[in-house]
Design a protein around this motif. Structure first.
Motif, short mmCIF file in Angstrom:
data_model
loop_
_atom_site.label_atom_id
_atom_site.label_comp_id
_atom_site.label_asym_id
_atom_site.label_seq_id
_atom_site.Cartn_x
_atom_site.Cartn_y
_atom_site.Cartn_z
N GLU A 70 -41.84 -21.32 38.65
CA GLU A 70 -40.91 -22.44 38.42
C GLU A 70 -39.55 -22.20 39.09
O GLU A 70 -38.78 -23.14 39.28
N TYR A 71 -39.26 -20.96 39.47
CA TYR A 71 -38.01 -20.67 40.21
C TYR A 71 -38.30 -20.41 41.70
O TYR A 71 -37.53 -19.75 42.38
N CYS A 73 -40.69 -18.60 42.96
CA CYS A 73 -41.17 -17.23 43.23
C CYS A 73 -42.70 -17.18 43.10
O CYS A 73 -43.33 -18.16 42.69
N PHE A 111 -32.34 -13.63 36.68
CA PHE A 111 -33.45 -14.12 35.85
C PHE A 111 -33.33 -13.61 34.41
O PHE A 111 -33.47 -14.37 33.45
N GLU A 116 -29.42 -20.72 32.50
CA GLU A 116 -30.41 -21.57 33.17
C GLU A 116 -29.83 -22.16 34.46
O GLU A 116 -30.52 -22.24 35.49
N LYS A 119 -29.94 -19.55 37.16
CA LYS A 119 -31.31 -19.34 37.66
C LYS A 119 -31.68 -20.44 38.63
O LYS A 119 -32.24 -20.19 39.70
N ARG A 120 -31.38 -21.69 38.24
CA ARG A 120 -31.78 -22.82 39.10
C ARG A 120 -30.95 -22.84 40.39
O ARG A 120 -31.44 -23.23 41.44
N GLU A 121 -29.70 -22.44 40.27
CA GLU A 121 -28.84 -22.47 41.46
C GLU A 121 -29.28 -21.42 42.50
O GLU A 121 -29.30 -21.70 43.70
N TYR A 122 -29.60 -20.22 42.02
CA TYR A 122 -29.77 -19.13 42.98
C TYR A 122 -31.23 -18.75 43.28
O TYR A 122 -31.56 -18.44 44.42
N LEU A 123 -32.09 -18.70 42.24
CA LEU A 123 -33.39 -18.03 42.45
C LEU A 123 -34.25 -18.68 43.55
O LEU A 123 -34.77 -17.97 44.42
N PRO A 124 -34.39 -20.02 43.57
CA PRO A 124 -35.24 -20.59 44.64
C PRO A 124 -34.70 -20.29 46.04
O PRO A 124 -35.48 -19.96 46.95
#
Ligand code: TGC
Ligand code: FAD
Length: 389
Positions: A70-71, A73, A111, A116, A119-124
């Motif tokens: 979902e991120y 990964c 993570f 939240e 996570k949404r801003e950076y992980l993808p």
């Protein structure tokens, strides 16, 4: 006659992997054979990080590989992450360092400890290799004792203002964001600091004889102001950065297996072809004993890391177990790389062969992520119950 065993996998550890894990190993292995090995010696000579490989590393799903889909990964298991590290380090420790830092030291804390929104801003974008991270824990006055941290973050209205310095930071001058650990009135806290923030500076460490195909930097913070939304909200204290180190050190137990395999393979080929005193170098008892010892130590390391990975996937991994394997496996690879360098004779002193490059790289690997001594003392403390730090 029985079929000859694979000299790089005498115990057929590969048969203990699942089909999916074998596929990960093969995919990364092919990438290393085709894209890394042909150029990495030159990159090391030129002290150049091969940034052109990052898009393919990302496309293969190797960044933040164990984090959820979902991120953005790949959602792989810990053993697969280990195999990624092993194959990348068969290429070069610098490349594995890049992946370790991005995955375990930057994406993992966002993570595990981030909001939240973070996570949404950076992980993808980090999984895609568009945003590169670095991890600032070590300071110039002594990395083994991070509790004695001098970098401070003081609260100023809704913001935090960071002052201090970090040293020996992998990816420092490549990074778009730095995960910075700083002392606050409320204990050590982590901050996600964009590297274009006013007052932030990174300076490349030159004259390195080790990890030359990796970027290492000093970081400097002069009244660096970030909003409270840059703070990692879900952890306080030294267990924050140490929790990240636990992830990275786990991967590092696997990486040097790849470096040692590369050295052994090279020296097996060489010693079979090199004719001295009328016979192949490999026909000498003294040489065979050295080669056998390398295979023994690689096999032990493979079994150690695989069991560690199975414990991790079962949620039963203890930091002391990681310490023992980091100590054993890096020492194994460093000794093997040095010995292979010697068996190559004069040819072993140039980067035409990989042994000296691996040996020099492993001089960093044995120091970073907790020196060999630190890990020995962690195991000693576990055995005796006495803290000798
Ligand atoms: P202690 O004060 O007892 O513990 C503090 C809190 O942390 C917890 N903890 C851990 N948590 C997760 N993983 C671990 N490995 C942990 N070790 C300790 C502990 O339970 C406690 O939690 P709480 O809730 O009670 O507060 O700390 P300690 O005495 O265990 O630590 C001493 C020592 C020397 C082991 C530690 O300071 C240490 O590991 N020093 C070495 C520092 C180090 O490794 N730095 C690495 C920097 S990053 C890097 O090198 C990146 S290179 C990457 C690359 O390029 O590949
Ligand atoms: P010191 O802590 O000063 O140790 C010096 C010596 O003293 C060592 O031999 C050590 O084992 C020994 N020693 C320490 N304590 C004891 C004791 N109690 N008893 C006996 N001996 C002891 N850090 C980051 O935060 N992020 C990174 O991305 C990063 N990347 C790195 C990349 C490279 C190439 C290198 C070389 C280092 C990197 N580091 C990074 C820093 C690394 O983690 C530190 O170098 C390491 O933790 C050791 O710290 P130090 O160099 O200050 O040595």
């Amino acid at each position: 006659m029985a079929q000859r065993l694979d000299p790089l996998d005498l115990y057929d550890v590969r048969s203990l992997l699942t089909d999916e894990e074998r596929m990960v190993q093969d995919t990364v292995g092919r990438f290393v054979d085709e894209k890394v090995l042909p150029m990495i010696g030159d990159a090391f000579d030129q002290a150049r990080f091969p940034a052109e490989l990052v898009p393919e590393i990302a496309a293969l799903g190797l960044l933040g590989a164990t984090l959820p889909e979902e991120y953005g990964c790949a959602g792989m298991n810990a053993v697969s992450y280990g195999l990624i590290c092993q194959e990348l380090e068969r290429g070069d420790s610098g490349l594995r360092s890049f992946a370790s830092v991005q995955s375990s030291l930057c994406m993992y804390p966002i993570f595990a400890y981030g909001s939240e929104e973070q996570k949404r801003e950076y992980l993808p974008r980090m999984a895609a290799g568009e945003v590169i991270g670095c991890f600032g824990l070590t300071e110039p006055h002594g990395g083994s004792d991070p509790a004695n941290m001098k970098t401070v973050a003081r609260k100023d209205g809704g913001d935090w203002v960071i002052n201090g310095a970090k040293m020996w930071i992998t990816n420092g001058n490549l990074a778009h964001i730095a995960i910075v650990w700083a002392q606050t009135d409320d204990g050590i806290q982590g901050f996600v600091v964009p590297t274009d923030t006013k007052g932030f500076a990174a300076q490349v460490v030159h004259k390195k004889m080790s990890l030359r195909a990796s970027v290492t930097s000093g970081l400097f913070f002069d009244e660096v102001r970030v909003p409270d939304s840059a703070r990692l909200p879900n952890v306080k204290g030294l267990k924050g950065p140490l929790g990240c180190l636990n992830q990275a050190r786990y991967g590092i137990t696997w990486g040097p297996i790849g470096a040692a395999q590369a050295c052994l393979k090279e020296v097996l080929d060489y010693s079979e072809q090199r004719i001295l005193f009328g016979r192949p170098l490999a026909a000498n008892q003294a040489v065979q004993i050295r080669l056998a010892d390398m295979a023994r130590r690689i096999t032990t390391a493979q079994l150690l890391s695989l069991q560690l990975g199975r414990l991790k996937d079962a949620g039963r991994l203890q930091p002391t177990q990681v310490s023992l394997a980091k100590w054993n496996n890096v020492r194994m690879a460093l000794d093997i790389a040095r010995d292979c360098r010697d068996i190559l004779g004069g040819a072993g002193i140039t980067t035409e062969h990989s042994a000296i490059r691996h040996a020099l790289n492993l001089e960093s690997v044995i120091t970073y992520e907790g020196t060999e001594t630190v890990h020995q003392l962690v195991v000693g403390r576990e055995l005796t119950g006495i803290n000798a730090f």
